[in-house]
Design an enzyme around this catalytic site. Structure first.
Site, PDB file in Angstrom:
ATOM      1  N   SER A  23       0.968  -1.340   0.023  1.00  0.00           N
ATOM      2  CA  SER A  23      -0.055   0.037  -0.157  1.00  0.00           C
ATOM      3  C   SER A  23       0.796   1.162  -0.109  1.00  0.00           C
ATOM      4  CB  SER A  23      -0.869  -0.125   1.291  1.00  0.00           C
ATOM      5  OG  SER A  23      -0.077  -0.195   2.506  1.00  0.00           O
ATOM      6  N   THR A 155     -42.549  22.792  -9.510  1.00  0.00           N
ATOM      7  CA  THR A 155     -42.605  21.311  -9.114  1.00  0.00           C
ATOM      8  C   THR A 155     -42.923  20.603 -10.562  1.00  0.00           C
ATOM      9  OG1 THR A 155     -45.048  21.448  -9.161  1.00  0.00           O
ATOM     10  CG2 THR A 155     -43.844  21.771  -6.957  1.00  0.00           C
ATOM     11  N   HIS A 156     -42.367  19.161 -10.625  1.00  0.00           N
ATOM     12  CA  HIS A 156     -42.124  18.466 -11.680  1.00  0.00           C
ATOM     13  C   HIS A 156     -41.377  19.462 -12.798  1.00  0.00           C
ATOM     14  CE1 HIS A 156     -45.314  15.968  -9.729  1.00  0.00           C
ATOM     15  NE2 HIS A 156     -45.687  16.996  -9.575  1.00  0.00           N
ATOM     16  N   SER A 277     -15.986  25.538 -27.426  1.00  0.00           N
ATOM     17  CA  SER A 277     -16.036  24.447 -28.147  1.00  0.00           C
ATOM     18  C   SER A 277     -14.967  24.349 -29.018  1.00  0.00           C
ATOM     19  CB  SER A 277     -17.570  24.241 -28.868  1.00  0.00           C
ATOM     20  OG  SER A 277     -17.338  23.572 -30.045  1.00  0.00           O
ATOM     21  N   ASN A 285     -19.763  26.914 -22.905  1.00  0.00           N
ATOM     22  CA  ASN A 285     -20.306  25.989 -22.316  1.00  0.00           C
ATOM     23  C   ASN A 285     -20.055  26.093 -20.546  1.00  0.00           C
ATOM     24  OD1 ASN A 285     -21.029  24.677 -24.602  1.00  0.00           O
ATOM     25  ND2 ASN A 285     -19.066  23.828 -24.778  1.00  0.00           N
ATOM     26  N   GLU A 290     -21.340  20.951 -14.889  1.00  0.00           N
ATOM     27  CA  GLU A 290     -21.580  19.653 -15.423  1.00  0.00           C
ATOM     28  C   GLU A 290     -20.689  18.604 -14.903  1.00  0.00           C
ATOM     29  OE1 GLU A 290     -22.404  19.763 -20.022  1.00  0.00           O
ATOM     30  OE2 GLU A 290     -21.353  21.551 -19.613  1.00  0.00           O
ATOM     31  N   TYR A 317      -8.692  -7.479  12.570  1.00  0.00           N
ATOM     32  CA  TYR A 317      -8.199  -6.855  11.258  1.00  0.00           C
ATOM     33  C   TYR A 317      -7.892  -7.824  10.040  1.00  0.00           C
ATOM     34  CZ  TYR A 317      -4.768  -4.901   7.941  1.00  0.00           C
ATOM     35  OH  TYR A 317      -4.129  -4.339   6.557  1.00  0.00           O
ATOM     36  N   GLN A 322      -7.117  -2.915   3.860  1.00  0.00           N
ATOM     37  CA  GLN A 322      -6.112  -1.986   3.133  1.00  0.00           C
ATOM     38  C   GLN A 322      -6.740  -1.309   1.912  1.00  0.00           C
ATOM     39  OE1 GLN A 322      -1.684  -2.933   2.807  1.00  0.00           O
ATOM     40  NE2 GLN A 322      -2.272  -3.291   0.674  1.00  0.00           N
TER      41      GLN A 322
HETATM   42  N1  ARG Z   1      -0.777  -1.429   4.990  1.00  0.00           N
HETATM   43  C1  ARG Z   1      -1.958  -2.222   6.065  1.00  0.00           C
HETATM   44  C2  ARG Z   1      -3.169  -1.403   5.688  1.00  0.00           C
HETATM   45  O1  ARG Z   1      -3.390  -0.223   4.923  1.00  0.00           O
HETATM   46  C3  ARG Z   1      -1.455  -1.755   7.334  1.00  0.00           C
HETATM   47  C4  ARG Z   1      -1.613  -2.753   8.312  1.00  0.00           C
HETATM   48  C5  ARG Z   1      -1.130  -4.099   7.907  1.00  0.00           C
HETATM   49  N2  ARG Z   1      -1.249  -5.014   9.081  1.00  0.00           N
HETATM   50  C6  ARG Z   1      -1.015  -6.228   8.943  1.00  0.00           C
HETATM   51  N3  ARG Z   1      -0.779  -6.891  10.123  1.00  0.00           N
HETATM   52  N4  ARG Z   1      -0.689  -6.869   7.812  1.00  0.00           N
HETATM   53  O2  ARG Z   1      -4.277  -1.960   6.065  1.00  0.00           O
END
Ligand code: ARG
Length: 460
Positions: A23, A155-156, A277, A285, A290, A317, A322
């Site tokens: 991550s 309305t509508h 455009s 525009n 939009e 957990y 993640q």
């Molecule tokens: N990168 C993980 C997350 O975003 C952090 C926690 C990970 N914990 C673990 N025991 N693998 O959730």
């Protein structure tokens, strides 16, 4: 390279796993929260005599250097480190040596990520609330200028009764006020410290969770660790708050798109916030409203996505969690940018009351006033009054005029009981001002409503 958790493994992780599992590519956004959390945790470990004076000092210096490296762009975010928590801890240990390895005492990445992400979400609830307040100020400024300028209330999407533009904008002020309250309420409800829960069950170390919590500005400490490391309600709340607010923004945007068409001509976006455009040289525009309307789609998607991720997860957990961050980052960035451009484009919006007024003269907007007159003055039951008024509208259509322009003779021919005193009531302005009940569109009531919003904003 050796992983921090590699003690029980005999061969190293595949690079495919690194890529899939990491991550670090996006959670680096949480570096400030992570470092603040580590500093508070270290201070608590020191207070509890788990870290020595020297160890605390070198952790503090080391984290300050890590922060500097991150902010100068020197820091290497390595996918093999998996996430920012391990990336930062690894670098800290490279800089300060063994003391860095003690920082994770009585802590797990599970409570660490719960802390970092919660802190980020709390901060964003506050920032968005502030931006919402600024948006309300812009809308209020426009509304106050137009408490007598009429447009057809619908309305509508059909002309219904005359209202003033300040009243119309007051409806959006009501929505934005509720939005703002939701962000503030979410902040209050979720300002609870998760740190100290460790992996799921607490820790045998003699820690002081209250101390860490107050250092980090939390109001209290979470009650149950199993819940704390797996709870993502705080993230779902901000996603819902953002979705609801983007829905309101989308409704306003839809009206702005309609109003800036030739058919309505009620408003015009300044050149600064209009687009052209590539083929039709005459076009101007309304891309801004939009896009604002369109962006509600992605934030709804992010809400549904996290609800789905969380559904059916066993305690506590799970790595599925993640998946919580990217959607929240996206929704937060989307609404923050949306609010900035909405504020700026409204501040320079050109309002055209003369076209609004023209539109009120189409559609017999004072028809209900005639029916109300027949009820009040002539003691006619409302259903019958409704029917008589329908006849009068049909007659006005034949004559190709608006009901507000019909003559007394024409009305008398429809029902003898109608008298001259009806004529002022059919005028559009008196029709609007007749709706003088609390929350109604009469200029007097509109001004009162806008004062309430003004006082609310001042009290924030
Ligand atoms: N990168 C993980 C997350 O975003 C952090 C926690 C990970 N914990 C673990 N025991 N693998 O959730």
């Amino acid at each position: 390279m050796q992983k921090m958790w590699s003690g029980r493994f005999s061969s190293s992780a595949s690079s495919l796993l690194d890529e899939f599992n990491a991550s670090i590519g996006y959670d680096q956004k949480l570096y400030n929260e992570d470092i603040e959390g580590s500093l508070a945790h270290a201070a608590m470990l020191h207070k509890q005599s788990i870290l020595s004076d020297d160890e605390l000092k070198s952790i503090q210096d080391g984290l300050a250097q890590v922060k500097k490296e991150i902010e100068s762009g020197e820091f290497i975010w390595d996918i093999a480190d998996e996430d920012l928590h391990m990336g930062i801890e690894k670098r800290l240990t490279q800089i300060i040596g063994d003391a860095g390895k003690k920082l994770h005492t009585a802590r797990s990445r599970n409570d660490q990520v719960a802390l970092d992400f919660r802190k980020y979400v709390l901060r964003k609830n506050q920032e968005i609330a502030t931006q919402t307040k600024e948006l309300m100020e812009v809308v209020l400024t426009i509304a106050k200028k137009h408490t007598s300028d009429m447009l057809p209330g619908m309305t509508h999407l059909q002309h219904a009764q005359p209202i003033n533009f300040g009243f119309h904008l007051g409806a959006y002020l009501s929505m934005f006020k509720r939005d703002l309250e939701r962000f503030n309420e979410s902040y209050k409800r979720n300002n609870i410290s998760p740190i100290g829960c460790a992996a799921l069950a607490g820790t045998p170390h003699n820690i002081d969770r209250e101390f860490t919590a107050s250092k980090l500005g939390f109001d209290s400490v979470s009650v149950n660790c199993l819940d704390t490391v797996s709870d993502r309600d705080f993230a779902l709340e901000i996603l819902f708050n953002i979705s609801t607010m983007m829905m309101h923004i989308s409704r306003l945007s839809e009206e702005l798109v309609l109003w800036s068409s030739y058919e309505f001509g009620f408003v015009e976006f300044s050149d600064e916030y209009s687009t052209g455009s590539s083929i039709m040289p005459q076009k101007k525009n309304p891309d801004v409203p939009e896009l604002l309307r369109g962006k509600s789609g992605r934030v709804y998607g992010n809400l549904m996505s996290l609800l789905t991720v969380m559904k059916g997860l066993p305690l506590a957990y799970n790595k599925d969690t993640q998946e919580d961050k990217e959607g929240v980052f996206d929704s937060v960035e989307t609404i923050q940018l949306s609010l900035e451009i909405l504020k700026a484009s409204l501040a320079t919006l050109i309002v055209k009351p003369e076209n609004m007024l023209k539109a009120t003269k189409i559609g017999h907007l004072s028809a209900t006033d005639l029916a109300d007159y027949l009820v009040a003055k002539c003691n006619i039951p409302f259903r019958e009054a409704h029917f008589i008024t329908g006849n009068a509208v049909a007659r006005a259509e034949v004559l190709n005029i608006d009901l507000s322009e019909i003559s007394l003779d024409e009305l008398k021919a429809i029902d003898k009981r109608i008298e001259e005193d009806v004529l002022p009531l059919l005028q559009l302005e008196s029709s609007m001002n007749a709706r003088d009940s609390q929350g109604g569109t009469a200029t007097k009531q509109t001004i009162k409503q806008l004062e309430q919003f003004e006082n609310y904003i001042k009290g924030l």
